[in-house]
Design a protein around this motif. Sequence first.
Motif, PDB file in Angstrom:
ATOM      1  N   SER A  36      72.892 136.308 -32.541  1.00  0.00           N
ATOM      2  CA  SER A  36      71.962 135.421 -33.226  1.00  0.00           C
ATOM      3  C   SER A  36      71.514 136.096 -34.506  1.00  0.00           C
ATOM      4  N   GLU A  37      71.119 135.309 -35.479  1.00  0.00           N
ATOM      5  CA  GLU A  37      70.701 135.875 -36.756  1.00  0.00           C
ATOM      6  C   GLU A  37      69.348 136.565 -36.634  1.00  0.00           C
ATOM      7  N   SER A  38      69.162 137.583 -37.451  1.00  0.00           N
ATOM      8  CA  SER A  38      67.912 138.339 -37.488  1.00  0.00           C
ATOM      9  C   SER A  38      67.587 138.657 -38.937  1.00  0.00           C
ATOM     10  N   LYS A  87      75.968 139.632 -37.230  1.00  0.00           N
ATOM     11  CA  LYS A  87      77.338 139.133 -37.418  1.00  0.00           C
ATOM     12  C   LYS A  87      78.252 140.268 -37.851  1.00  0.00           C
ATOM     13  N   LYS A 141      78.189 132.460 -32.453  1.00  0.00           N
ATOM     14  CA  LYS A 141      76.794 132.471 -32.872  1.00  0.00           C
ATOM     15  C   LYS A 141      76.012 131.519 -31.982  1.00  0.00           C
ATOM     16  N   ILE A 142      74.884 131.995 -31.462  1.00  0.00           N
ATOM     17  CA  ILE A 142      74.036 131.135 -30.648  1.00  0.00           C
ATOM     18  C   ILE A 142      72.663 131.033 -31.298  1.00  0.00           C
ATOM     19  N   ASP A 143      72.097 129.857 -31.234  1.00  0.00           N
ATOM     20  CA  ASP A 143      70.745 129.639 -31.748  1.00  0.00           C
ATOM     21  C   ASP A 143      69.772 129.788 -30.584  1.00  0.00           C
ATOM     22  N   PRO A 144      68.943 130.817 -30.609  1.00  0.00           N
ATOM     23  CA  PRO A 144      68.046 131.052 -29.471  1.00  0.00           C
ATOM     24  C   PRO A 144      67.056 129.912 -29.280  1.00  0.00           C
ATOM     25  N   LYS A 148      62.065 132.426 -30.277  1.00  0.00           N
ATOM     26  CA  LYS A 148      62.134 133.690 -30.978  1.00  0.00           C
ATOM     27  C   LYS A 148      61.729 134.831 -30.046  1.00  0.00           C
ATOM     28  N   ASN A 192      66.566 138.403 -31.201  1.00  0.00           N
ATOM     29  CA  ASN A 192      66.851 137.082 -30.644  1.00  0.00           C
ATOM     30  C   ASN A 192      68.001 137.156 -29.646  1.00  0.00           C
TER      31      ASN A 192
END
Length: 259
Positions: free
Chosen positions: A11-13, A19, A41-44, A47, A64
């Motif tokens: 997930s992005e941070s 990534k 990629k997963i969208d949590p 948060k 995340n």
Amino acid sequence: MKSKGVLLLYSESAQLDYKRLADIAARLAENYLDVPATVVKIDPVQKNSRTFRYDDGVETTEWNNIGRFSAYELSPYDETLLIDTDYFVQSDTLANYFGSNHDFVCHNSSWDITGNEVFRHDRFLQNGGSGFEMRWATVCYFKKSAHAQRIFRAWHMVYENYAYYSKLFGFKLTPFRNDFALSIAHQLCNGYANTTTFDYALPALSTTDSVIDYNDRRWLIKYNYKNSHNVLRYTGDLHVMNKRCVLNTDLHNKLWNSV
């Protein structure tokens, strides 16, 4: 023929490029395990954050990690090695678990390669060592089977009822830890038996230590021991909890170009 491969979820941070970590971890896994790797990629769903202690201080970052329980549905393989984006494969050890007699396998202990034993307090889920053995979600092997699916569904269930389980077993409510949720799910689905675990401890490096160089499949590690700085060389798979050091351009390029 059954398909087999490696799955990495990220997930992005705002603070760390997960990534970039996932891409290098996938590249190394494909090379040493001789199987394809899939990065998703997963969208949590919410948060999460965690405070990490580094050699130069502490930092609270986005963490995340929620959604790892979705790995069963997300994997395109009949047999999957689910690995963290900060776990870097350097051998074919994990390849030996493809074709396992077990439907789900994970680690029940973590080994600090510096010898400082910083993970000694993570042996049991409950404080004081009165609970059952903890499980590590860093590396998991699973098949597309009814039993493995039950474990992932239980993992999700524990997440949804995390406040209850934190009170029941005496661990902190925040941040959410996959290790704790998996520990409970694994025990529930295996009758509280200490079985179906890897036959070696998870090799790891804590956040207070760092990789300062890498050449010819050998890690150069800087670590602290009794307020003194030391270095060691290590060869093998490694869970590098200090993600910042791997994102250093020079070190990242050396790992990328090593295969």
